[in-house]
Design a protein around this motif. Structure first.
Motif, PDB file in Angstrom:
ATOM      1  N   ASN A  65       0.813  -1.221   0.000  1.00  0.00           N
ATOM      2  CA  ASN A  65       0.000   0.000   0.000  1.00  0.00           C
ATOM      3  C   ASN A  65       0.849   1.274   0.000  1.00  0.00           C
ATOM      4  O   ASN A  65       0.477   2.282   0.607  1.00  0.00           O
ATOM      5  N   ARG A  66       1.979   1.182  -0.676  1.00  0.00           N
ATOM      6  CA  ARG A  66       2.810   2.375  -0.834  1.00  0.00           C
ATOM      7  C   ARG A  66       2.562   2.952  -2.220  1.00  0.00           C
ATOM      8  O   ARG A  66       2.549   2.204  -3.214  1.00  0.00           O
ATOM      9  N   ILE A  67       2.369   4.261  -2.290  1.00  0.00           N
ATOM     10  CA  ILE A  67       2.200   4.919  -3.586  1.00  0.00           C
ATOM     11  C   ILE A  67       3.567   4.994  -4.253  1.00  0.00           C
ATOM     12  O   ILE A  67       4.516   5.530  -3.677  1.00  0.00           O
ATOM     13  N   VAL A  68       3.658   4.414  -5.454  1.00  0.00           N
ATOM     14  CA  VAL A  68       4.965   4.393  -6.109  1.00  0.00           C
ATOM     15  C   VAL A  68       4.998   5.279  -7.358  1.00  0.00           C
ATOM     16  O   VAL A  68       6.072   5.525  -7.900  1.00  0.00           O
ATOM     17  N   ALA A  69       3.839   5.757  -7.791  1.00  0.00           N
ATOM     18  CA  ALA A  69       3.832   6.614  -8.973  1.00  0.00           C
ATOM     19  C   ALA A  69       2.514   7.385  -9.053  1.00  0.00           C
ATOM     20  O   ALA A  69       1.457   6.869  -8.694  1.00  0.00           O
ATOM     21  N   ILE A  70       2.631   8.615  -9.548  1.00  0.00           N
ATOM     22  CA  ILE A  70       1.443   9.474  -9.706  1.00  0.00           C
ATOM     23  C   ILE A  70       1.582  10.240 -11.021  1.00  0.00           C
ATOM     24  O   ILE A  70       2.699  10.581 -11.424  1.00  0.00           O
ATOM     25  N   GLY A  71       0.471  10.496 -11.677  1.00  0.00           N
ATOM     26  CA  GLY A  71       0.540  11.299 -12.898  1.00  0.00           C
ATOM     27  C   GLY A  71      -0.801  11.912 -13.252  1.00  0.00           C
ATOM     28  O   GLY A  71      -1.833  11.525 -12.724  1.00  0.00           O
ATOM     29  N   TYR A  72      -0.752  12.874 -14.142  1.00  0.00           N
ATOM     30  CA  TYR A  72      -1.979  13.482 -14.686  1.00  0.00           C
ATOM     31  C   TYR A  72      -1.721  13.805 -16.153  1.00  0.00           C
ATOM     32  O   TYR A  72      -0.565  13.791 -16.611  1.00  0.00           O
ATOM     33  N   ASN A  73      -2.781  14.096 -16.898  1.00  0.00           N
ATOM     34  CA  ASN A  73      -2.595  14.354 -18.324  1.00  0.00           C
ATOM     35  C   ASN A  73      -2.038  15.760 -18.560  1.00  0.00           C
ATOM     36  O   ASN A  73      -2.545  16.742 -18.023  1.00  0.00           O
ATOM     37  N   GLY A  74      -0.990  15.802 -19.344  1.00  0.00           N
ATOM     38  CA  GLY A  74      -0.342  17.084 -19.620  1.00  0.00           C
ATOM     39  C   GLY A  74       0.617  16.957 -20.786  1.00  0.00           C
ATOM     40  O   GLY A  74       0.888  15.854 -21.268  1.00  0.00           O
ATOM     41  N   PHE A  75       1.110  18.094 -21.217  1.00  0.00           N
ATOM     42  CA  PHE A  75       2.068  18.086 -22.330  1.00  0.00           C
ATOM     43  C   PHE A  75       3.443  17.617 -21.842  1.00  0.00           C
ATOM     44  O   PHE A  75       3.753  17.709 -20.646  1.00  0.00           O
ATOM     45  N   PRO A  76       4.256  17.142 -22.778  1.00  0.00           N
ATOM     46  CA  PRO A  76       5.605  16.704 -22.389  1.00  0.00           C
ATOM     47  C   PRO A  76       6.404  17.860 -21.776  1.00  0.00           C
ATOM     48  O   PRO A  76       6.102  19.033 -22.045  1.00  0.00           O
ATOM     49  N   ARG A  77       7.367  17.472 -20.986  1.00  0.00           N
ATOM     50  CA  ARG A  77       8.250  18.448 -20.350  1.00  0.00           C
ATOM     51  C   ARG A  77       8.737  19.497 -21.362  1.00  0.00           C
ATOM     52  O   ARG A  77       9.124  19.143 -22.479  1.00  0.00           O
ATOM     53  N   ASN A  78       8.677  20.742 -20.974  1.00  0.00           N
ATOM     54  CA  ASN A  78       9.140  21.880 -21.782  1.00  0.00           C
ATOM     55  C   ASN A  78       8.294  22.186 -23.006  1.00  0.00           C
ATOM     56  O   ASN A  78       8.674  23.035 -23.816  1.00  0.00           O
ATOM     57  N   CYS A  79       7.192  21.485 -23.182  1.00  0.00           N
ATOM     58  CA  CYS A  79       6.215  21.890 -24.201  1.00  0.00           C
ATOM     59  C   CYS A  79       5.204  22.762 -23.468  1.00  0.00           C
ATOM     60  O   CYS A  79       4.418  22.258 -22.650  1.00  0.00           O
ATOM     61  N   SER A  80       5.262  24.055 -23.726  1.00  0.00           N
ATOM     62  CA  SER A  80       4.528  25.016 -22.899  1.00  0.00           C
ATOM     63  C   SER A  80       3.004  24.876 -23.005  1.00  0.00           C
ATOM     64  O   SER A  80       2.448  24.799 -24.096  1.00  0.00           O
ATOM     65  N   ASP A  81       2.370  24.878 -21.829  1.00  0.00           N
ATOM     66  CA  ASP A  81       0.901  24.852 -21.763  1.00  0.00           C
ATOM     67  C   ASP A  81       0.301  26.093 -22.401  1.00  0.00           C
ATOM     68  O   ASP A  81      -0.883  26.117 -22.727  1.00  0.00           O
ATOM     69  N   ASP A  82       1.097  27.129 -22.534  1.00  0.00           N
ATOM     70  CA  ASP A  82       0.576  28.367 -23.109  1.00  0.00           C
ATOM     71  C   ASP A  82       0.800  28.436 -24.617  1.00  0.00           C
ATOM     72  O   ASP A  82       0.223  29.274 -25.295  1.00  0.00           O
ATOM     73  N   GLU A  83       1.627  27.546 -25.140  1.00  0.00           N
ATOM     74  CA  GLU A  83       1.887  27.575 -26.588  1.00  0.00           C
ATOM     75  C   GLU A  83       1.207  26.436 -27.329  1.00  0.00           C
ATOM     76  O   GLU A  83       0.738  26.603 -28.444  1.00  0.00           O
ATOM     77  N   PHE A  84       1.182  25.259 -26.726  1.00  0.00           N
ATOM     78  CA  PHE A  84       0.538  24.115 -27.395  1.00  0.00           C
ATOM     79  C   PHE A  84      -0.972  24.202 -27.192  1.00  0.00           C
ATOM     80  O   PHE A  84      -1.441  24.753 -26.191  1.00  0.00           O
ATOM     81  N   PRO A  85      -1.738  23.648 -28.146  1.00  0.00           N
ATOM     82  CA  PRO A  85      -3.200  23.823 -28.083  1.00  0.00           C
ATOM     83  C   PRO A  85      -3.864  22.894 -27.079  1.00  0.00           C
ATOM     84  O   PRO A  85      -3.529  21.713 -27.011  1.00  0.00           O
ATOM     85  N   TRP A  86      -4.844  23.429 -26.360  1.00  0.00           N
ATOM     86  CA  TRP A  86      -5.641  22.608 -25.453  1.00  0.00           C
ATOM     87  C   TRP A  86      -7.020  22.308 -26.044  1.00  0.00           C
ATOM     88  O   TRP A  86      -7.914  21.848 -25.349  1.00  0.00           O
ATOM     89  N   SER A  87      -7.176  22.617 -27.354  1.00  0.00           N
ATOM     90  CA  SER A  87      -8.455  22.308 -28.013  1.00  0.00           C
ATOM     91  C   SER A  87      -8.247  21.084 -28.901  1.00  0.00           C
ATOM     92  O   SER A  87      -7.142  20.530 -28.962  1.00  0.00           O
ATOM     93  N   LYS A  88      -9.318  20.681 -29.590  1.00  0.00           N
ATOM     94  CA  LYS A  88      -9.161  19.536 -30.498  1.00  0.00           C
ATOM     95  C   LYS A  88      -8.949  19.994 -31.935  1.00  0.00           C
ATOM     96  O   LYS A  88      -8.876  19.162 -32.849  1.00  0.00           O
ATOM     97  N   GLY A  89      -8.873  21.322 -32.138  1.00  0.00           N
ATOM     98  CA  GLY A  89      -8.636  21.849 -33.487  1.00  0.00           C
ATOM     99  C   GLY A  89      -9.769  21.482 -34.427  1.00  0.00           C
ATOM    100  O   GLY A  89     -10.804  20.973 -33.991  1.00  0.00           O
ATOM    101  N   PRO A  90      -9.552  21.693 -35.733  1.00  0.00           N
ATOM    102  CA  PRO A  90     -10.638  21.423 -36.694  1.00  0.00           C
ATOM    103  C   PRO A  90     -10.938  19.929 -36.859  1.00  0.00           C
ATOM    104  O   PRO A  90     -12.064  19.552 -37.125  1.00  0.00           O
ATOM    105  N   ASP A  91      -9.928  19.090 -36.710  1.00  0.00           N
ATOM    106  CA  ASP A  91     -10.179  17.640 -36.803  1.00  0.00           C
ATOM    107  C   ASP A  91      -9.059  16.853 -36.117  1.00  0.00           C
ATOM    108  O   ASP A  91      -8.056  17.415 -35.666  1.00  0.00           O
TER     109      ASP A  91
END
Ligand SMILES: Nc1ccn([C@H]2C[C@H](O)[C@@H](COP(=O)(O)O)O2)c(=O)n1
Ligand code: ZN
Length: 190
Positions: A65-91
């Motif tokens: 019962n030890r937590i060995v890993a945690i994560g959430y959905n996000g862009f790869p390291r150094n891919c800026s949340d402010d530059e990459f799109p958070w929408s689904k675009g046109p298709d």
């Protein structure tokens, strides 16, 4: 409110004790159960996601019962949340579609495990794993999956995920929390 009974000094006399939060020994009874704790940890982790539509969190736990890993959905390291799109675009195939870039919560958890072996561990995830994460789950040795939502379960990639999980005998179960809400007061002092 739990009602406890104990034998008082007079052995025939039963004394009733009203208690809402502790046993006779004094132990708290309203403490967080393990599974709720791990799923709550996955939910808490999902709160870090910048995805405006679906925030996913994942937590991997070992046999002790030890937590060995945690994560959430996000862009790869150094891919800026402010530059990459958070929408689904046109298709689907557009460069403006977030799915071109997002690392899923389960994949991030596995990648964040810091070299710890994940053989025999359990995964708590707020959303059923997709086929790509399922490949990583299988390869990393995770043996059980608890998920909260299966909102995309009919989609082909999730059917493929279930097919692989069934083939290799990794168990998956929808998680039913024992308590509906956990309050966290960040200002709490004892
Ligand atoms: N098992 C999953 C499934 C999806 N994700 C991520 C990928 C996206 O950031 C988001 C889903 O977005 P939607 O299609 O609902 O707009 O969730 C994940 O991390 N794990
Ligand atoms: Zn995935």
């Amino acid at each position: 409110m739990a009602k406890l009974q104990k034998l008082s000094g007079n052995e025939n006399e039963i004394e009733s004790i009203e208690s809402s939060t502790s046993t006779y020994s004094g132990k708290r009874t309203d403490y967080l159960q393990w599974d709720d704790y791990f799923m709550a940890t996955a939910i808490l982790s999902s709160k870090r996601s910048k995805d405006p539509s679906t925030q996913v969190g994942a937590c991997v736990v070992d046999n002790h019962n030890r937590i060995v890993a945690i994560g959430y959905n996000g862009f790869p390291r150094n891919c800026s949340d402010d530059e990459f799109p958070w929408s689904k675009g046109p298709d689907k195939k557009s460069l403006e579609n977030k799915n071109m870039y997002v690392v899923h919560a389960e994949a991030n958890a596995i990648l964040n495990s810091n070299g710890t072996r994940l053989d025999g561990t359990r995964l708590y995830t707020t959303l059923f794993p997709c086929n790509e994460c399922t490949k990583l789950i299988i390869q990393s040795g995770i043996r059980e999956i608890y998920y909260l939502s299966d909102k995309y379960g009919d989609k082909l990639i999730y059917r493929a995920a279930r097919r692989m999980l069934d083939a290799v005998g990794i168990g998956y179960r929808q998680f039913i929390p024992t308590q509906k809400q956990i309050m966290i007061n960040l200002d709490e002092t004892n």
